[in-house]
Design an enzyme around this catalytic site. Structure first.
Site, PDB file in Angstrom:
ATOM      1  N   HIS A  22      46.675   4.934  66.288  1.00 16.09           N
ATOM      2  CA  HIS A  22      47.036   4.038  67.384  1.00 16.09           C
ATOM      3  C   HIS A  22      48.505   3.660  67.287  1.00 16.09           C
ATOM      4  O   HIS A  22      48.971   3.241  66.236  1.00 16.09           O
ATOM      5  CB  HIS A  22      46.153   2.779  67.318  1.00 16.09           C
ATOM      6  N   ASP A  64      47.838   4.225  75.081  1.00 20.59           N
ATOM      7  CA  ASP A  64      47.816   2.863  74.539  1.00 20.59           C
ATOM      8  C   ASP A  64      47.786   1.821  75.658  1.00 20.59           C
ATOM      9  O   ASP A  64      48.675   1.782  76.510  1.00 20.59           O
ATOM     10  CB  ASP A  64      49.044   2.648  73.654  1.00 20.59           C
ATOM     11  N   TYR A 112      66.262  10.122  73.583  1.00 19.70           N
ATOM     12  CA  TYR A 112      66.458  10.969  72.405  1.00 19.70           C
ATOM     13  C   TYR A 112      66.064  10.240  71.125  1.00 19.70           C
ATOM     14  O   TYR A 112      65.430  10.819  70.241  1.00 19.70           O
ATOM     15  CB  TYR A 112      67.912  11.447  72.312  1.00 19.70           C
TER      16      TYR A 112
END
Length: 148
Positions: A22, A64, A112
Site C-alpha cells: 500500500h 490508493d 521525474y
C-alpha cells in the site's frame, strides 16, 4: 496464460504488482523515457503501447483511496496546463478502471523525481511523447464478516 488475467501482464510484471505494498508507486513510461537509468526495478513491456498496458494493470491493481491524489501524469513540455491526446486516453482508462480518482498533471521536474522514487518502472514501446503515468497502489479491503 491465466484465466481472467490480461495477457499483457507477464510473469515479472505480475510478481511486481503483487509484491507492491500500500502506497508503493509504479510508473508506466513511453519509449523515449530514460527508464533504465532511473529504475530501481525495470520491467520491459517492449512492443506494447502505454494505454493498453495501463488498462491491463488497472484491471488488477487497486488505486490508493487513502490519499487525495494517487494517479499522476507527465505534462507536455513540463507545463501541467497542457495535455496531448494520449493524456485524454489515459484519463479515460483511469475513469473507467478507477472511478473517482483524478489524474493529476505534474510539472516535468516533479514528475521525474516521483518516477525515480517509484517501486518499479514499466518501460513500454509507446511512441507518443509525454505518455507517462504513475499509479499509487491501494488496498483490497477484506469482505465484511457475516455474523449470525
Amino acid at each position: 496464460m491465466l484465466i481472467g488475467i490480461p495477457s499483457l501482464l507477464g510473469p515479472e510484471l505480475l510478481a511486481t504488482l503483487r509484491a507492491m505494498g500500500h502506497g508503493d508507486e509504479i510508473a508506466l513510461v513511453d519509449g523515449n523515457y530514460p527508464a533504465e537509468q532511473q529504475a530501481h526495478r525495470l520491467i520491459r513491456a517492449d512492443g506494447h503501447h502505454m494505454v493498453p498496458v495501463l488498462d491491463a494493470i488497472l484491471s488488477v491493481l487497486p488505486v490508493d483511496d487513502a490519499v487525495p491524489e494517487a494517479l499522476f501524469r507527465a505534462s507536455v513540455k513540463g507545463d501541467p496546463a497542457l495535455a496531448d491526446p494520449v493524456h485524454h486516453e489515459m484519463e479515460s482508462v483511469c475513469a473507467r478502471r478507477a472511478p473517482g480518482h483524478k489524474v493529476v498533471a505534474l510539472a516535468g521536474a516533479d514528475f521525474y523525481a516521483r518516477v525515480k522514487a517509484a517501486h518499479a518502472i514499466v518501460a513500454t514501446s509507446e511512441p507518443r511523447l509525454y505518455a507517462n503515468i504513475i499509479i499509487r497502489k491501494g488496498v483490497i479491503y477484506p469482505p465484511e464478516s457475516q455474523t449470525s
